[in-house]
Design a protein around this motif. Structure first.
Motif, PDB file in Angstrom:
ATOM      1  N   PRO A 202       0.816  -1.221   0.000  1.00 25.51           N
ATOM      2  CA  PRO A 202       0.000   0.000   0.000  1.00 25.51           C
ATOM      3  C   PRO A 202       0.850   1.272   0.000  1.00 25.51           C
ATOM      4  N   ARG A 203       1.941   1.274   0.792  1.00 27.11           N
ATOM      5  CA  ARG A 203       2.785   2.468   0.867  1.00 27.11           C
ATOM      6  C   ARG A 203       3.451   2.757  -0.472  1.00 27.11           C
ATOM      7  N   GLU A 204       4.027   1.731  -1.072  1.00 28.57           N
ATOM      8  CA  GLU A 204       4.738   1.925  -2.334  1.00 28.57           C
ATOM      9  C   GLU A 204       3.779   2.211  -3.482  1.00 28.57           C
ATOM     10  N   ARG A 205       2.584   1.654  -3.405  1.00 27.88           N
ATOM     11  CA  ARG A 205       1.575   1.970  -4.429  1.00 27.88           C
ATOM     12  C   ARG A 205       1.169   3.438  -4.327  1.00 27.88           C
ATOM     13  N   LEU A 206       1.034   3.946  -3.106  1.00 28.00           N
ATOM     14  CA  LEU A 206       0.667   5.350  -2.914  1.00 28.00           C
ATOM     15  C   LEU A 206       1.753   6.272  -3.456  1.00 28.00           C
ATOM     16  N   ILE A 207       3.012   5.917  -3.240  1.00 27.16           N
ATOM     17  CA  ILE A 207       4.117   6.712  -3.798  1.00 27.16           C
ATOM     18  C   ILE A 207       4.021   6.749  -5.323  1.00 27.16           C
ATOM     19  N   ALA A 208       3.750   5.593  -5.930  1.00 28.13           N
ATOM     20  CA  ALA A 208       3.635   5.521  -7.387  1.00 28.13           C
ATOM     21  C   ALA A 208       2.476   6.373  -7.897  1.00 28.13           C
ATOM     22  N   ILE A 209       1.360   6.384  -7.171  1.00 25.62           N
ATOM     23  CA  ILE A 209       0.196   7.181  -7.567  1.00 25.62           C
ATOM     24  C   ILE A 209       0.513   8.668  -7.509  1.00 25.62           C
ATOM     25  N   ILE A 210       1.114   9.103  -6.403  1.00 22.37           N
ATOM     26  CA  ILE A 210       1.372  10.525  -6.194  1.00 22.37           C
ATOM     27  C   ILE A 210       2.363  11.070  -7.222  1.00 22.37           C
ATOM     28  N   THR A 211       3.343  10.267  -7.599  1.00 24.73           N
ATOM     29  CA  THR A 211       4.422  10.760  -8.467  1.00 24.73           C
ATOM     30  C   THR A 211       4.209  10.465  -9.946  1.00 24.73           C
ATOM     31  N   ASN A 212       3.122   9.801 -10.324  1.00 21.38           N
ATOM     32  CA  ASN A 212       2.927   9.439 -11.729  1.00 21.38           C
ATOM     33  C   ASN A 212       2.748  10.661 -12.624  1.00 21.38           C
ATOM     34  N   ASN A 213       2.305  11.770 -12.053  1.00 24.90           N
ATOM     35  CA  ASN A 213       2.093  12.978 -12.852  1.00 24.90           C
ATOM     36  C   ASN A 213       3.385  13.504 -13.481  1.00 24.90           C
ATOM     37  N   PHE A 214       4.543  13.065 -12.978  1.00 26.52           N
ATOM     38  CA  PHE A 214       5.813  13.528 -13.546  1.00 26.52           C
ATOM     39  C   PHE A 214       6.166  12.806 -14.852  1.00 26.52           C
ATOM     40  N   SER A 215       5.386  11.782 -15.207  1.00 29.50           N
ATOM     41  CA  SER A 215       5.517  11.189 -16.543  1.00 29.50           C
ATOM     42  C   SER A 215       4.801  12.122 -17.523  1.00 29.50           C
ATOM     43  N   LEU A 216       5.480  12.510 -18.566  1.00 28.61           N
ATOM     44  CA  LEU A 216       4.938  13.469 -19.533  1.00 28.61           C
ATOM     45  C   LEU A 216       3.888  12.772 -20.392  1.00 28.61           C
ATOM     46  N   CYS A 217       2.603  13.016 -20.111  1.00 22.78           N
ATOM     47  CA  CYS A 217       1.522  12.315 -20.806  1.00 22.78           C
ATOM     48  C   CYS A 217       1.333  12.845 -22.227  1.00 22.78           C
ATOM     49  N   ASN A 218       0.548  12.113 -23.036  1.00 26.11           N
ATOM     50  CA  ASN A 218       0.384  12.500 -24.438  1.00 26.11           C
ATOM     51  C   ASN A 218      -0.330  13.835 -24.608  1.00 26.11           C
ATOM     52  N   GLY A 219      -1.065  14.280 -23.594  1.00 29.32           N
ATOM     53  CA  GLY A 219      -1.712  15.584 -23.684  1.00 29.32           C
ATOM     54  C   GLY A 219      -0.736  16.744 -23.598  1.00 29.32           C
ATOM     55  N   ARG A 220       0.455  16.466 -23.057  1.00 29.43           N
ATOM     56  CA  ARG A 220       1.457  17.535 -22.900  1.00 29.43           C
ATOM     57  C   ARG A 220       2.536  17.489 -23.977  1.00 29.43           C
ATOM     58  N   TRP A 221       2.674  16.367 -24.680  1.00 32.42           N
ATOM     59  CA  TRP A 221       3.690  16.286 -25.731  1.00 32.42           C
ATOM     60  C   TRP A 221       3.493  17.342 -26.820  1.00 32.42           C
ATOM     61  N   PRO A 222       2.271  17.571 -27.342  1.00 35.06           N
ATOM     62  CA  PRO A 222       2.112  18.592 -28.395  1.00 35.06           C
ATOM     63  C   PRO A 222       2.556  19.984 -27.953  1.00 35.06           C
ATOM     64  N   THR A 223       2.255  20.342 -26.703  1.00 35.98           N
ATOM     65  CA  THR A 223       2.685  21.643 -26.185  1.00 35.98           C
ATOM     66  C   THR A 223       4.197  21.736 -26.148  1.00 35.98           C
ATOM     67  N   GLN A 224       4.834  20.693 -25.640  1.00 36.61           N
ATOM     68  CA  GLN A 224       6.301  20.679 -25.554  1.00 36.61           C
ATOM     69  C   GLN A 224       6.932  20.804 -26.939  1.00 36.61           C
ATOM     70  N   ILE A 225       6.433  20.027 -27.884  1.00 34.95           N
ATOM     71  CA  ILE A 225       7.013  20.019 -29.228  1.00 34.95           C
ATOM     72  C   ILE A 225       6.816  21.365 -29.923  1.00 34.95           C
ATOM     73  N   LEU A 226       5.609  21.924 -29.823  1.00 35.15           N
ATOM     74  CA  LEU A 226       5.316  23.205 -30.484  1.00 35.15           C
ATOM     75  C   LEU A 226       6.176  24.330 -29.932  1.00 35.15           C
ATOM     76  N   ILE A 227       6.232  24.461 -28.605  1.00 35.94           N
ATOM     77  CA  ILE A 227       6.987  25.554 -27.984  1.00 35.94           C
ATOM     78  C   ILE A 227       8.484  25.392 -28.242  1.00 35.94           C
ATOM     79  N   ALA A 228       8.977  24.155 -28.172  1.00 36.25           N
ATOM     80  CA  ALA A 228      10.400  23.919 -28.451  1.00 36.25           C
ATOM     81  C   ALA A 228      10.730  24.263 -29.900  1.00 36.25           C
ATOM     82  N   SER A 229       9.843  23.924 -30.820  1.00 35.15           N
ATOM     83  CA  SER A 229      10.088  24.203 -32.236  1.00 35.15           C
ATOM     84  C   SER A 229      10.117  25.696 -32.519  1.00 35.15           C
ATOM     85  N   ILE A 230       9.222  26.447 -31.873  1.00 33.43           N
ATOM     86  CA  ILE A 230       9.124  27.891 -32.141  1.00 33.43           C
ATOM     87  C   ILE A 230      10.254  28.661 -31.494  1.00 33.43           C
TER      88      ILE A 230
END
Length: 470
Positions: A202-230
């Motif tokens: 349970p403890r380690e699962r909770l750590i994984a849940i809380i920190t999963n947001n630091f994985s760059l999801c597909n909703g954020r890839w387009p923003t990263q690519i566009l801003i980096a390109s410009i």
């Protein structure tokens, strides 16, 4: 012996009733740790027994200290590249259908039946347009990433990834299986949160849940690519602009992994202290993936369920975006006053009020951040672009998009800090809801929501101040 066990259970239940769930969690942690230690000391297994020679030879390569990590990053890069590049065409088709064809048709239909402008704007330019953006941007990447991820899982490679990363996660006080939930988070953080069910502790699962947001999801890839390109690509010679842009985006993704390790370590040393459970993983044999099961699992169990949750939250977001852009107080809209009030705070972070308002109203889905930023920039600058207040839009040309952003006062610092803030900010509404469903705890949902946001404020503030000093 049985009498002693009964006494222990009775005492445990009594203490749990008196001390609450935290005590029960610590008892559970202790049981997992003791069981793992006993297995490690008493069970002697030969991982090669019963496996064919080819499996053993492959494992010597993919789990070796020399080649394990390069192969792992190469495979992940190929999966992400196929997801991003492969999603461009179907995303463009969906956008053409939903945004360029159906949206004007709905507006024409509303005019033909003399629908009031405010109702047409609210329903079509607000609610429908937000849903159309989310579907066209979110569906194709997930429909590609999740099947590829499931194929690797069925083939037997993902347990090797967990094996390779087990040492690093154990050092941070987390579980080796978090490597798998982290990888799933690159497709969608909500799916990554659900995937933490594979972690028994349970403890380690909770750590994984809380920190999963630091994985760059597909909703954020387009923003990263566009801003980096410009912006990032513009500070190097034209021949190197593509390489610089890609390096910047990859750097942000790797930085996210670093923040995941750091946050896991910090949590395990403070509010989520406990023993690290031993990761006894039997590597399964390699086998041909089952195509139809893979397709069903990835499209039905993952893609459509996550997309439906995103749609449910995106509809009210579109309504709010249209309302604050069209309801006026005095001479200006609510959106204008919000941007004006947040501009000072945004400047401290190396951002601006437009970006902060966009992230507030676009919390249900990262996919609508850039369309919202463009719409709000046009609203406050009075530029001749877009289709009116509250109507989100994107441009086909990165240069034209850059012209609008630069007219809104964007600099290289703004771009870099937006890329950082896109990585380090609160999860989307779908992920927040999923976290609550998985943890059944408002406290831990709040921690998982506010911790990355606070880190985003601190990091962007420090980068802005250092940048201005030099």
């Amino acid at each position: 012996m049985s009498k002693n066990v009964e006494n222990i259970i009775e005492l445990s239940n009594e203490l749990r009733w008196k001390l609450g769930g935290d005590f029960h969690d610590s008892i559970t942690e202790s049981i997992y740790a003791d069981a793992s230690e006993i297995v490690g000391e008493t069970v002697n297994t030969d991982s090669r027994k019963g496996r064919n020679a080819l499996d053993v030879k492959i494992d010597k390569i993919v789990t070796s200290k020399t080649w394990g990590f390069p192969i792992m990053f190469l495979i992940l890069s190929v999966v992400l590249w196929l997801t991003i590049i492969g999603a461009n065409y179907p995303s463009a088709l969906l956008a053409e259908l939903l945004l360029d064809t159906i949206h004007p048709a709905l507006k024409t239909g509303a005019e033909s039946i003399h629908m009031p402008w405010w109702l047409s704007g609210f329903l079509i330019d607000g609610v429908y347009l937000s849903l159309a953006w989310v579907i066209s941007v979110m569906l194709p990447p997930m429909a590609i990433f999740f099947p590829l991820f499931t194929l690797l899982e069925d083939f037997g490679y993902l347990p090797r990834v967990a094996f390779n990363l087990d040492y690093l996660f154990k050092k941070t006080g987390a579980h080796g299986k978090q490597a798998l939930t982290m990888s799933m988070g690159f497709g969608c953080n909500a799916a990554g949160v659900v995937a933490t069910r594979i972690i028994d502790s349970p403890r380690e699962r909770l750590i994984a849940i809380i920190t999963n947001n630091f994985s760059l999801c597909n909703g954020r890839w387009p923003t990263q690519i566009l801003i980096a390109s410009i912006f990032v690509g513009a500070v190097v010679p034209k021949s190197l602009s593509g390489v610089a842009s890609v390096a910047a985006v990859i750097g942000i993704a790797v930085l996210g992994m670093a923040f995941m390790f750091f946050s896991s370590w910090a949590l395990s040393k403070t509010v989520l202290k406990g023993q690290v459970s031993t990761f006894n993983l039997e590597l399964p044999p390699y086998r041909p993936p089952r195509f139809w099961k893979t397709l069903y699992t990835s499209l039905i169990d993952r893609t459509l369920i996550v997309l439906w949750r995103a749609i449910v939250f995106a509809a009210p977001a579109g309504a709010v975006i249209w309302l604050i852009s069209n309801i006026t107080i005095g001479d200006h809209s609510i959106a204008y006053w919000m941007i004006d009030s947040l501009d000072g705070f945004g400047w401290l972070l190396g951002l601006n009020g437009v970006i902060l308002v966009a992230y507030i109203v676009a919390i249900p889905a990262n996919e609508i951040v850039i369309p919202t930023v463009l719409m709000l920039t046009v609203l406050v600058t009075g530029m001749a672009a877009g289709n009116g207040a509250g109507v989100m839009f994107e441009l086909d040309s990165a240069n034209a998009t850059g012209d609008i952003l630069k007219a809104g006062g964007w600099t290289l610092l703004t771009a870099i800090n937006l890329m950082l803030f896109s990585l380090l900010h609160n999860p989307c509404s779908t992920t927040i809801y999923t976290i609550y469903k998985e943890t059944k705890s408002a406290k831990w949902t709040a921690v998982a929501t506010l911790m990355p946001l606070l880190m985003g404020f601190v990091v962007t503030f420090l980068v802005a101040q250092i940048w201005r000093l030099f």
